[in-house]
Motif scaffolding. Structure first.
Motif, short mmCIF file in Angstrom:
data_model
loop_
_atom_site.label_atom_id
_atom_site.label_comp_id
_atom_site.label_asym_id
_atom_site.label_seq_id
_atom_site.Cartn_x
_atom_site.Cartn_y
_atom_site.Cartn_z
N LEU A 125 0.83 -1.21 0.00
CA LEU A 125 0.00 0.00 0.00
C LEU A 125 0.86 1.26 0.00
N LEU A 126 1.99 1.23 0.72
CA LEU A 126 2.88 2.39 0.73
C LEU A 126 3.46 2.67 -0.65
N MET A 127 3.61 1.65 -1.47
CA MET A 127 4.10 1.85 -2.84
C MET A 127 2.99 2.36 -3.76
N LEU A 128 1.77 1.90 -3.52
CA LEU A 128 0.66 2.25 -4.41
C LEU A 128 0.17 3.68 -4.20
N LEU A 129 0.16 4.15 -2.96
CA LEU A 129 -0.41 5.47 -2.66
C LEU A 129 0.32 6.60 -3.38
N PRO A 130 1.66 6.69 -3.33
CA PRO A 130 2.31 7.79 -4.06
C PRO A 130 2.10 7.71 -5.56
N PHE A 131 2.02 6.48 -6.09
CA PHE A 131 1.73 6.35 -7.53
C PHE A 131 0.36 6.94 -7.88
N LEU A 132 -0.64 6.65 -7.02
CA LEU A 132 -1.97 7.19 -7.26
C LEU A 132 -1.99 8.71 -7.09
N LEU A 133 -1.28 9.22 -6.10
CA LEU A 133 -1.23 10.66 -5.90
C LEU A 133 -0.63 11.39 -7.10
N ARG A 134 0.36 10.79 -7.70
CA ARG A 134 1.03 11.43 -8.84
C ARG A 134 0.19 11.42 -10.11
N GLN A 135 -0.93 10.71 -10.09
CA GLN A 135 -1.85 10.77 -11.22
C GLN A 135 -2.63 12.07 -11.22
N ASP A 136 -2.70 12.73 -10.06
CA ASP A 136 -3.39 14.01 -9.95
C ASP A 136 -2.41 15.14 -10.30
N ARG A 137 -2.93 16.19 -10.92
CA ARG A 137 -2.07 17.28 -11.38
C ARG A 137 -1.40 18.01 -10.21
N THR A 138 -1.99 17.95 -9.00
CA THR A 138 -1.37 18.62 -7.86
C THR A 138 -0.02 18.01 -7.53
N TRP A 139 0.10 16.69 -7.60
CA TRP A 139 1.33 15.99 -7.22
C TRP A 139 2.10 15.46 -8.42
N LYS A 140 1.68 15.81 -9.62
CA LYS A 140 2.26 15.22 -10.83
C LYS A 140 3.74 15.54 -10.97
N ASN A 141 4.17 16.72 -10.54
CA ASN A 141 5.55 17.14 -10.74
C ASN A 141 6.49 16.68 -9.63
N CYS A 142 5.99 15.91 -8.69
CA CYS A 142 6.82 15.42 -7.60
C CYS A 142 7.50 14.10 -7.99
N THR A 143 8.73 13.93 -7.54
CA THR A 143 9.43 12.67 -7.73
C THR A 143 9.31 11.82 -6.47
N LEU A 144 9.47 10.51 -6.65
CA LEU A 144 9.27 9.56 -5.56
C LEU A 144 10.61 9.07 -5.04
N ARG A 145 10.75 9.12 -3.72
CA ARG A 145 11.92 8.55 -3.05
C ARG A 145 11.45 7.56 -1.99
#
Length: 590
Positions: free
Chosen positions: A373-393
């Protein structure tokens, strides 16, 4: 010989008529006159009735009648359309147009009858006892076939025009509600889909968070943290289910009007943020019990939530009422018992507003495997334009005896198989000695617990003896938050029963009191060390996502658990604590 030139311009049908050709001439004249008079009297009134019902809003101007009740404006428009047909001067051009609209009218009537029968609408009761829905379907089919046989381009034009009028009425919304067969069809389709969803739990490949947002209301029955709904919308990216619910404490008969007002507030909030979801407010004698009922029963059939979004209890340290955090803990336990995922955003007021675009990193601290779930949540957030420009660490924690290099390679391989792009880092936590700061924080925690227990006992004695007290809990610097201020609870004139606790008091008590509990010291040490690493690596991150530890089984460790969470997230602006449901939600094949 279309115009009868070979017989001197006479009617061919008239020549074949008996006893004389004037029979056809007179019949055609009377039929044309009757149809014209019928259209003259019926069409303007029908047009005026449609305008009066405001079914098509832009025709409202034609709803006016004279003092004798005559639709004069509609009559003028009808005369104008008729004059246009006369000026065309060729019946071959006019006939296809009239034919299309008549056939469409008859076709729609047949379609409505067929739909009403198939949907088994209670108010559909035809008098013709031999009626069957197949007759209406055959009539609709014949109308459509005749339209295309007459003129395919006129047929397409008429269908496109009818579709545009329907969508315009649907967009503007008619003031008069005459019923909608399409709505009944949608309800039937929804029932079929719900029954299909109830067949069994979704496969891991089809899993997605269906959110239940438990919203807290203020004294004015307004949402206290509206950005929880916005965060849910960003997480869903407009897909899936979003339920926004709340609970009011009290009796149902007394608080039903308040519940309706609260529900309207939640609906307005959902519309304001453009969230596709539903809202509701329940009433219960106990808030914890009401939230438990929502967790169990919210949703319908197979369309139920599998993830709960719960707000953090800000200010619980400065509130002598233990219910301020016990409702939170009870809800956490109930969500775990229901085998659902739990999301707890902390610092929700600092989350990006609607229309804002965050730039930076989303840091995931993967401490415990929770089904992905911790892997899936940031992926889903980045589908929204608010978080689209964020990179994942992604950070994971290793002990000194672990092979950090191999752990990093394994995690990179796992992310590659999941098709998730992220930077990976392994943080080593050394088994260093427990610092004096850890002892001090543990002692402060235990002292606060004892102090609050004494306050509650004193309040009980005051109520029984009729006295009152003023309770003041001073702000602890390490506990400051941007989401709440110091809280004072006045309960009448102050007397000698006043308690004040500060970090300076803790230092004085270190030598006087017994040593802190070893288990509490060990847990506090882990929280302090982990917080140091998180702040060092992720102090500039737009969002920090980490595991939510399991709540204590006994009520004795409730306050200690809350203190551990505060220490773990100290110094972080935006935090999302996640607790999985115990099942895999993402695999290398999904």
């Amino acid at each position: 010989d279309k115009y009868g030139d070979s017989i001197g311009g006479a009617l061919i049908v008239g020549k074949l008529a008996w006893p004389h050709e004037w029979v056809i001439m007179i019949g055609a004249f009377l039929s044309t006159m009757g149809a014209g008079l019928q259209s003259l009297t019926g069409a303007p009134r029908l047009f005026q009735a449609i305008a009066k019902d405001n079914i098509v809003p832009f025709l409202r101007v034609f709803s006016v009648t004279t003092k004798h009740g005559e639709p004069f404006r509609a009559l003028l428009l009808t005369a104008f359309i008729t004059e246009l047909g006369i000026l065309v001067g060729n019946l071959d051009y006019i006939a296809p147009i009239i034919t299309m609209f008549f056939l469409m009218c008859y076709g729609f009537v047949n379609m409505a009858c067929a739909l009403q029968t198939l949907l088994q609408t209670p108010n559909w009761r035809p008098r013709f006892k031999y009626y069957h829905w197949t007759l209406s379907l055959i009539g609709l089919t014949l109308c459509i076939v005749l339209m295309f046989i007459s003129s395919w381009y006129f047929a397409l034009t008429a269908i496109a025009l009818a579709f545009c009028i329907y969508k315009y009425i649907e967009y503007k919304g008619a003031e008069q509600e005459w019923g909608d067969g399409i709505r009944g069809l949608a309800m039937s389709a929804a029932r079929y889909s719900l029954l299909r969803l109830q067949a069994g739990p979704p496969h891991t490949k089809n899993w997605r968070p269906q959110l239940l947002v438990l919203m807290k209301l203020d004294e004015q029955l307004q949402p206290k943290y509206p950005r929880m709904v916005l965060f849910a919308s960003q997480l869903k990216a407009g897909k899936g289910l979003v339920l926004v619910n709340s609970v009011l404490a009290g009796q149902f008969r007394d608080r039903y009007p308040d519940a309706q007002a609260s529900k309207q507030s939640l609906m307005n909030l959902i519309k304001a943020y453009g969230v596709k979801g539903f809202s509701d407010v329940s009433i219960a004698n106990d808030v914890s019990e009401g939230l438990c009922q929502l967790i169990q029963n919210a949703g319908l059939g197979g369309l139920k939530h599998n993830t709960v979004v719960l707000g953090w209890p800000y200010g619980w340290r400065h509130d002598a009422d233990e219910r301020s955090y016990k409702v939170f803990l009870e809800t956490v336990k109930n969500v775990g018992a229901a085998q659902m995922a739990l999301l707890v955003p902390k610092g929700i007021n600092q989350f990006p507003d609607a229309g804002a675009k965050a730039k930076g990193t989303i840091d995931v601290w993967w401490i415990v495997h929770d089904g992905g779930l911790l892997m899936l949540l940031p992926f889903l957030l980045r589908q929204d334009r608010t978080w689209k420009n964020c990179t994942l660490r992604i950070f994971t924690v290793a002990q000194t005896e672990d092979n950090s290099i191999q752990m990093k390679k394994d995690l990179q391989t796992y992310l590659y198989q999941l098709r998730i792009e992220a930077d990976v880092d392994v943080v080593e936590m050394s088994n260093q000695d427990i610092s004096a700061y850890t002892y001090e924080r543990t002692l402060m925690m235990e002292q606060r617990t004892d102090m609050l227990s004494k306050i509650r006992d004193q309040q009980t004695e005051n109520r029984s003896s009729g006295r009152s007290a003023k309770i003041t809990l001073s702000t602890v610097p390490e506990e400051s938050s941007t989401d709440h201020d110091n809280t004072e609870i006045p309960e009448g004139p102050a007397d000698k029963s006043q308690f004040t606790f500060t970090p300076q008091d803790a230092k004085k008590l270190i030598g006087k009191m017994k040593k802190p509990d070893k288990e509490n010291v060990r847990r506090m040490h882990t929280a302090v060390r982990l917080n140091e690493h998180i702040v060092e690596k992720s102090h500039g991150a737009q969002l920090v996502i980490l595991n939510l530890p399991a709540p204590p089984r006994s009520a004795a460790g409730a306050e200690n658990y809350m203190e551990f969470l505060e220490v773990l997230t100290e110094g972080l602006e935006r935090v999302l604590m996640v607790r999985g449901s115990g099942r895999e939600v993402i695999t290398i094949y999904s």
